[in-house]
Write an enzyme that holds these catalytic residues in place. Structure first.
Site, PDB file in Angstrom:
ATOM      1  N   LYS A 196     -82.720 -26.359-150.374  1.00 32.68           N
ATOM      2  CA  LYS A 196     -81.726 -25.953-149.597  1.00 32.68           C
ATOM      3  C   LYS A 196     -82.249 -25.196-148.357  1.00 32.68           C
ATOM      4  O   LYS A 196     -82.445 -23.776-148.719  1.00 32.68           O
ATOM      5  CB  LYS A 196     -80.664 -25.102-150.364  1.00 32.68           C
ATOM      6  CG  LYS A 196     -79.248 -25.106-149.756  1.00 32.68           C
ATOM      7  CD  LYS A 196     -78.533 -24.048-150.348  1.00 32.68           C
ATOM      8  CE  LYS A 196     -78.795 -22.650-149.721  1.00 32.68           C
ATOM      9  NZ  LYS A 196     -78.457 -22.548-148.078  1.00 32.68           N
ATOM     10  N   PRO A 197     -81.897 -25.537-146.921  1.00 29.43           N
ATOM     11  CA  PRO A 197     -82.414 -24.658-145.831  1.00 29.43           C
ATOM     12  C   PRO A 197     -81.195 -23.521-145.711  1.00 29.43           C
ATOM     13  O   PRO A 197     -79.970 -23.773-146.457  1.00 29.43           O
ATOM     14  CB  PRO A 197     -82.361 -25.486-144.827  1.00 29.43           C
ATOM     15  CG  PRO A 197     -81.619 -26.602-145.092  1.00 29.43           C
ATOM     16  CD  PRO A 197     -81.695 -27.041-146.691  1.00 29.43           C
ATOM     17  N   GLU A 270     -89.653 -14.374-153.084  1.00 27.53           N
ATOM     18  CA  GLU A 270     -90.365 -13.784-151.454  1.00 27.53           C
ATOM     19  C   GLU A 270     -89.138 -13.042-151.041  1.00 27.53           C
ATOM     20  O   GLU A 270     -88.065 -13.749-150.352  1.00 27.53           O
ATOM     21  CB  GLU A 270     -90.972 -14.755-150.667  1.00 27.53           C
ATOM     22  CG  GLU A 270     -92.011 -15.411-151.215  1.00 27.53           C
ATOM     23  CD  GLU A 270     -93.372 -14.684-151.214  1.00 27.53           C
ATOM     24  OE1 GLU A 270     -93.401 -13.651-150.769  1.00 27.53           O
ATOM     25  OE2 GLU A 270     -94.356 -15.250-151.945  1.00 27.53           O
ATOM     26  N   CYS A 304     -90.144 -10.150-142.468  1.00 27.31           N
ATOM     27  CA  CYS A 304     -90.108  -9.522-143.410  1.00 27.31           C
ATOM     28  C   CYS A 304     -91.364  -8.594-143.513  1.00 27.31           C
ATOM     29  O   CYS A 304     -91.321  -7.618-144.003  1.00 27.31           O
ATOM     30  CB  CYS A 304     -90.133 -10.358-144.634  1.00 27.31           C
ATOM     31  SG  CYS A 304     -91.098 -11.732-144.651  1.00 27.31           S
ATOM     32  N   GLU A 402     -83.642  -2.255-145.032  1.00 25.85           N
ATOM     33  CA  GLU A 402     -84.358  -3.264-144.058  1.00 25.85           C
ATOM     34  C   GLU A 402     -83.122  -3.604-142.875  1.00 25.85           C
ATOM     35  O   GLU A 402     -82.060  -4.104-143.282  1.00 25.85           O
ATOM     36  CB  GLU A 402     -84.418  -4.677-144.855  1.00 25.85           C
ATOM     37  CG  GLU A 402     -85.263  -5.738-144.319  1.00 25.85           C
ATOM     38  CD  GLU A 402     -85.482  -7.057-144.876  1.00 25.85           C
ATOM     39  OE1 GLU A 402     -84.559  -7.105-145.580  1.00 25.85           O
ATOM     40  OE2 GLU A 402     -86.475  -7.405-144.983  1.00 25.85           O
TER      41      GLU A 402
HETATM   42  P1  NAD Z   1     -80.468 -14.523-147.562  1.00 27.10           P
HETATM   43  O1  NAD Z   1     -80.747 -13.986-148.631  1.00 27.10           O
HETATM   44  O2  NAD Z   1     -78.978 -14.367-146.755  1.00 27.10           O
HETATM   45  O3  NAD Z   1     -80.411 -15.976-147.351  1.00 27.10           O
HETATM   46  C1  NAD Z   1     -81.744 -16.807-147.894  1.00 27.10           C
HETATM   47  C2  NAD Z   1     -81.319 -17.842-148.605  1.00 27.10           C
HETATM   48  O4  NAD Z   1     -80.431 -17.731-149.794  1.00 27.10           O
HETATM   49  C3  NAD Z   1     -80.365 -18.854-147.770  1.00 27.10           C
HETATM   50  O5  NAD Z   1     -80.664 -20.211-147.740  1.00 27.10           O
HETATM   51  C4  NAD Z   1     -78.837 -18.336-148.421  1.00 27.10           C
HETATM   52  O6  NAD Z   1     -77.977 -19.546-148.512  1.00 27.10           O
HETATM   53  C5  NAD Z   1     -79.279 -18.428-149.933  1.00 27.10           C
HETATM   54  N1  NAD Z   1     -78.561 -17.734-150.918  1.00 27.10           N
HETATM   55  C6  NAD Z   1     -77.747 -16.622-150.507  1.00 27.10           C
HETATM   56  N2  NAD Z   1     -77.273 -16.313-151.490  1.00 27.10           N
HETATM   57  C7  NAD Z   1     -77.554 -17.213-152.644  1.00 27.10           C
HETATM   58  C8  NAD Z   1     -77.124 -17.342-154.029  1.00 27.10           C
HETATM   59  N3  NAD Z   1     -76.316 -16.424-154.604  1.00 27.10           N
HETATM   60  N4  NAD Z   1     -77.783 -18.230-154.825  1.00 27.10           N
HETATM   61  C9  NAD Z   1     -78.786 -18.965-154.181  1.00 27.10           C
HETATM   62  N5  NAD Z   1     -78.963 -18.830-152.926  1.00 27.10           N
HETATM   63  C10 NAD Z   1     -78.396 -18.104-152.243  1.00 27.10           C
HETATM   64  O7  NAD Z   1     -81.615 -14.313-146.372  1.00 27.10           O
HETATM   65  P2  NAD Z   1     -81.627 -14.310-144.916  1.00 27.10           P
HETATM   66  O8  NAD Z   1     -80.481 -13.364-144.152  1.00 27.10           O
HETATM   67  O9  NAD Z   1     -81.772 -15.947-144.670  1.00 27.10           O
HETATM   68  O10 NAD Z   1     -82.851 -13.901-144.548  1.00 27.10           O
HETATM   69  C11 NAD Z   1     -83.653 -12.769-144.399  1.00 27.10           C
HETATM   70  C12 NAD Z   1     -84.011 -12.090-145.522  1.00 27.10           C
HETATM   71  O11 NAD Z   1     -85.226 -13.129-146.017  1.00 27.10           O
HETATM   72  C13 NAD Z   1     -84.491 -10.861-145.362  1.00 27.10           C
HETATM   73  O12 NAD Z   1     -84.346  -9.860-146.292  1.00 27.10           O
HETATM   74  C14 NAD Z   1     -86.084 -11.102-145.254  1.00 27.10           C
HETATM   75  O13 NAD Z   1     -87.078  -9.747-145.491  1.00 27.10           O
HETATM   76  C15 NAD Z   1     -86.457 -12.188-146.278  1.00 27.10           C
HETATM   77  N6  NAD Z   1     -87.633 -12.941-145.996  1.00 27.10           N
HETATM   78  C16 NAD Z   1     -88.791 -12.792-146.764  1.00 27.10           C
HETATM   79  C17 NAD Z   1     -89.698 -13.314-146.550  1.00 27.10           C
HETATM   80  C18 NAD Z   1     -91.117 -13.012-147.615  1.00 27.10           C
HETATM   81  O14 NAD Z   1     -92.101 -13.974-147.148  1.00 27.10           O
HETATM   82  N7  NAD Z   1     -91.082 -12.214-148.401  1.00 27.10           N
HETATM   83  C19 NAD Z   1     -90.137 -14.107-145.597  1.00 27.10           C
HETATM   84  C20 NAD Z   1     -89.058 -14.452-144.668  1.00 27.10           C
HETATM   85  C21 NAD Z   1     -87.752 -13.835-145.127  1.00 27.10           C
END
Ligand code: NAD
Length: 500
Positions: A196-197, A270, A304, A402
């Site tokens: 799921k993107p 991650e 991140c 963050e």
């Molecule tokens: P987000 O958590 O809002 O969303 C990430 C994904 O999770 C999305 O596909 C979203 O739809 C899904 N999601 C949200 N709520 C969910 C739930 N209850 N159950 C299952 N899936 C759910 O994050 P974002 O805003 O898309 O990305 C930014 C975050 O990602 C930042 O905190 C960043 O640090 C982190 N990140 C970490 C890494 C790493 O390698 N550690 C890499 C890239 C981004």
């Protein structure tokens, strides 16, 4: 937040370089080898954050879409797992070749959907191709403990097996690259998957599925678009999924781990970062400033591992701030199509833009001062000024939470112990850097930092051969390298009695 310095402007792209609808993938979820449109499905607008225009609409998936996709992945798992490594490896190489042949369309689509500069989108696509090539080779070199007799008259053999079906949830900051960091090792290790993107940036994941459709057996790779709390949590809860792997925020990580607990499936997380950049008085300050120009503002700081939290020895703090501000003032901000030299684009969405600006307002209210930047750019697009915050009260939110935008905080310290203590004094532990010309200090401080990656005199350099992942609130599990292949495999002990 008020700023002391004039801000640089946003360079705009000529209309001719704007988004081309020909690049779009077909509509629908990818289930059992085909794009499937549900005519009644609710649709989600996909917005170009530089132009604020809707460039596509994708389906808001439901639990029944997830059930269909999981059923396809379950059906496909045995034949895929039975392929010998060489056969799966050749498919991964073919995927890498296919992506390389379509590099330009992926770059254009990624930068239109995220607003990221073309140079960053090129890095993403090249990194994606390299991830498939690395995993295609690494999987053939994996092995287990040698067989042997460890109990009398019993021969032990350790087998490495796939887990089965993996559910994957990805974020919006590197949509294609984060998908590749999961898809390549998951497939290499012999699993099938449903991905799921992010609801904001699904286009390159769908395009990827379109491009590789004839290379993979039906059902091995399935894509369901939609919202996290609907599609993502259905994956995390699903009884026929053996592991859920998420890259995203700490809150989503918690939600997924909670949902996964019921079926006791494995969890791979991650999550966020708040990377400390520890600069000692013997560091090469020019190197620090020029390195942070890239490492803090790459992808607009929506990264991140971004070098976002500078802790500098008090004796060189003023000097470093001057050099850093000079670098930041020169950053080229603009639409992705405004030239290959653009370094910083808009933030990904209006919601995220508002969030980052709220962080800046709060920092100002807490007493921080913007040495450069500090607010939004006028005009179309979600552009925030590259910002360096100084004079920050201890424990201000901007140094602990963050922000995920083009914002760097600078604080000072007086002793090595204080630097380590403060660097570790946040709940996240993804990455960090140490800047010094003292070899003892570089080893010792790196060892004491609670981060999954520590760079010395560098920041944000990654390679497919080495693992990436966090400690503490940044999650567990590793992307990249043979450690990712381990995470997506299980070991089985088979013991043969051969006594007479
Ligand atoms: P987000 O958590 O809002 O969303 C990430 C994904 O999770 C999305 O596909 C979203 O739809 C899904 N999601 C949200 N709520 C969910 C739930 N209850 N159950 C299952 N899936 C759910 O994050 P974002 O805003 O898309 O990305 C930014 C975050 O990602 C930042 O905190 C960043 O640090 C982190 N990140 C970490 C890494 C790493 O390698 N550690 C890499 C890239 C981004």
């Amino acid at each position: 937040m008020s700023t002391e310095e004039p801000t640089i402007g946003v360079r705009r792209a000529p209309a001719a370089t704007k988004f081309d609808p020909k690049d779009l993938p077909p509509a629908g979820h990818v289930i059992d080898g085909a794009f499937r449109e549900t005519p009644t499905a609710e649709l989600l607008d996909i917005v170009d954050p530089a132009s604020e225009e809707v460039i596509a609409r994708v389906a808001l998936g439901t639990e029944s879409d997830v059930d269909l996709a999981v059923a396809a992945a379950v059906k496909a798992k045995e034949p895929w797992a039975r392929l010998v490594p060489k056969a799966r490896s050749e498919i991964l190489h073919a995927i890498a070749d296919r992506l390389a042949d379509n590099r330009d369309v992926l770059v254009r689509l990624e930068s239109a959907n995220t607003g990221k500069p073309i140079s960053v989108a090129r890095d993403d696509v090249d990194g994606t191709i390299d991830t498939f090539r690395f995993m295609a080779g690494a999987m053939r070199a994996t092995t287990t403990m040698a067989a042997g007799d460890y109990a009398e008259s019993h021969l032990s053999v350790i087998l490495r097996e796939p887990l089965g079906v993996v559910g994957v949830v990805t974020p919006w900051n590197y949509p294609l690259l984060m998908a590749a960091w999961k898809i390549a090792p998951i497939l290499a290790a012999g699993n099938t998957l449903v991905i799921k993107p992010s609801e904001q940036t699904p286009l390159t994941t769908l395009k990827f599925a379109e491009l590789v459709a004839d290379l993979l057996p039906a059902g091995v790779l399935n894509v369901v678009t939609g919202l996290g709390p609907v599609v993502g949590s259905a994956l995390a809860e699903h009884a026929d999924i053996d592991m859920i792997a998420l890259t995203g925020s700490v809150g989503s990580g918690r939600a997924v781990a909670r949902a996964a607990a019921e079926t006791l499936k494995r969890v791979h997380l991650e999550l966020g970062g708040k990377a400390p950049v520890v600069v000692f008085e013997d560091a090469d300050l020019d190197l620090v400033a020029t390195s942070l120009r890239a490492a803090s503002f790459y992808n607009g700081g929506q990264e991140c591992g971004a070098a976002c939290r500078v802790l500098v020895h008090e004796s060189v703090a003023a000097d470093l701030v001057d050099r850093l501000v000079a670098q930041v003032r020169e950053l080229k901000v603009g639409d992705p199509g405004a030239g290959d030299d653009i370094e910083v684009g808009p933030l990904v969405s209006k919601a995220h833009y508002d969030r980052v600006l709220a962080h800046l307002d709060r920092a100002s209210a807490e007493g921080a001062r913007a040495a450069v930047g500090g607010g939004a750019f006028d005009g179309t697009g979600y552009f925030v000024q590259p910002t360096v915050l100084v004079d920050i009260p201890v424990d201000a939110a901007c140094t602990r939470e963050e922000i995920f935008g083009p914002v760097v905080t600078v604080e000072t310290f007086s002793t090595e112990d204080e630097a380590v203590l403060r660097a570790n004094n946040v709940p996240l532990g993804l990455s960090a850097s140490v800047w010094t010309s003292d070899a003892r200090r570089s080893h010792d401080v790196a060892a004491r930092l609670d981060s999954g990656t520590v760079w010395v005199n560098s920041h944000l350099v990654l390679a497919n051969e080495v693992p990436w992942g966090g400690f503490k609130g940044s999650g567990y599990g590793r992307d990249l390298s043979i450690y990712a292949l381990d995470d997506y495999s299980r070991t089985k002990h088979v013991m043969h009695y051969h006594g007479r």
